[in-house]
Design a protein around this motif. Structure first.
Motif, short mmCIF file in Angstrom:
data_model
loop_
_atom_site.label_atom_id
_atom_site.label_comp_id
_atom_site.label_asym_id
_atom_site.label_seq_id
_atom_site.Cartn_x
_atom_site.Cartn_y
_atom_site.Cartn_z
N UNK A 127 0.84 -1.21 0.00
CA UNK A 127 0.00 0.00 0.00
C UNK A 127 0.87 1.25 0.00
N UNK A 128 1.89 1.25 0.83
CA UNK A 128 2.79 2.41 0.89
C UNK A 128 3.48 2.61 -0.46
N UNK A 129 4.02 1.52 -1.02
CA UNK A 129 4.74 1.62 -2.30
C UNK A 129 3.81 2.02 -3.45
N UNK A 130 2.62 1.41 -3.52
CA UNK A 130 1.69 1.72 -4.61
C UNK A 130 1.16 3.14 -4.51
N UNK A 131 0.86 3.60 -3.30
CA UNK A 131 0.40 4.99 -3.13
C UNK A 131 1.43 5.97 -3.66
N UNK A 132 2.67 5.76 -3.26
CA UNK A 132 3.74 6.64 -3.72
C UNK A 132 3.94 6.54 -5.23
N UNK A 165 -1.40 12.17 -3.37
CA UNK A 165 -1.15 11.02 -2.51
C UNK A 165 -2.44 10.49 -1.88
N UNK A 166 -3.37 11.37 -1.49
CA UNK A 166 -4.63 10.93 -0.89
C UNK A 166 -5.46 10.09 -1.84
N UNK A 167 -5.65 10.59 -3.05
CA UNK A 167 -6.42 9.86 -4.06
C UNK A 167 -5.72 8.55 -4.43
N UNK A 168 -4.41 8.63 -4.61
CA UNK A 168 -3.64 7.43 -4.93
C UNK A 168 -3.69 6.43 -3.79
N UNK A 169 -3.72 6.93 -2.56
CA UNK A 169 -3.81 6.05 -1.41
C UNK A 169 -5.12 5.28 -1.37
N UNK A 170 -6.23 5.95 -1.72
CA UNK A 170 -7.53 5.27 -1.77
C UNK A 170 -7.51 4.17 -2.83
N UNK A 171 -6.95 4.49 -4.00
CA UNK A 171 -6.83 3.47 -5.05
C UNK A 171 -5.93 2.32 -4.61
N UNK A 172 -4.85 2.65 -3.92
CA UNK A 172 -3.92 1.62 -3.46
C UNK A 172 -4.59 0.70 -2.43
N UNK A 173 -5.40 1.26 -1.54
CA UNK A 173 -6.11 0.43 -0.56
C UNK A 173 -7.13 -0.46 -1.27
N UNK A 174 -7.85 0.10 -2.24
CA UNK A 174 -8.81 -0.70 -3.01
C UNK A 174 -8.09 -1.82 -3.76
N UNK A 175 -6.97 -1.46 -4.39
CA UNK A 175 -6.17 -2.47 -5.09
C UNK A 175 -5.67 -3.52 -4.11
N UNK A 176 -5.35 -3.11 -2.91
CA UNK A 176 -4.87 -4.04 -1.90
C UNK A 176 -5.96 -5.04 -1.51
N UNK A 177 -7.18 -4.57 -1.36
CA UNK A 177 -8.29 -5.48 -1.03
C UNK A 177 -8.46 -6.51 -2.14
#
Length: 151
Positions: free
Chosen positions: A19-24, A34-46
């Motif tokens: 999640x950290x790597x994908x968000x960045x 970073x906020x929007x990318x973080x939401x996508x990264x968490x969704x991708x993580x699920x």
């Protein structure tokens, strides 16, 4: 450590770092922030967690039926490519929608992440197995136990 407990520890560690790597990575590749990318990264993580559970269960079932036991470099590469290849099919449409880009642009972005994650998956699995030991499906079979299997 084996079974369900092993999978929970594996997925938690793997996805936390991912999640950290994908968000960045997504934030650097787009203007999404970073906020929007973080939401996508968490969704991708699920999505990746669900895929991870399914893929690893299937891989370990296949692996347990192989005559040659253990996890060679070749088998680890096959595992990483299989996992990441399946994940591409799930994530490209998500990235296209979530970032407002074409499927082609999302694929190019995802391929950048795939290159990172292929290496990350390989190294993570290797280190994880060194720290926690091999799962039963990959543990070497003693000659005495192998002789008893045919009986």
């Amino acid at each position: 450590m084996q079974g369900f407990q092993r999978r929970v520890v594996y997925i938690t560690l793997y996805e936390g770092i991912a999640i950290v790597a994908a968000s960045a990575g997504l934030a650097l590749m787009t203007d999404a922030g970073l906020g929007h990318s973080g939401v996508l990264a968490v969704t991708a993580s699920v999505i990746a967690v669900i895929w991870n559970l399914a893929f690893n269960a299937l891989f370990e079932r296949w692996e347990s039926r192989q005559a040659v036991r253990g996890r060679s470099v070749r088998r680890r590469i096959a595992h990483a490519i299989g996992f990441e290849g399946g994940l591409i099919a799930f994530l490209v449409p998500l990235f296209a929608w979530g970032l407002g880009v074409s499927l082609w642009q999302a694929l190019v972005m995802d391929l950048g992440l795939v290159v990172f994650f292929l290496v990350y998956t390989f190294v993570f699995n290797w280190v994880f197995d060194r720290v926690f030991g091999l799962p039963a499906s990959a543990a070497p079979v003693s000659p005495a136990a192998a002789a008893g299997q045919g009986a």
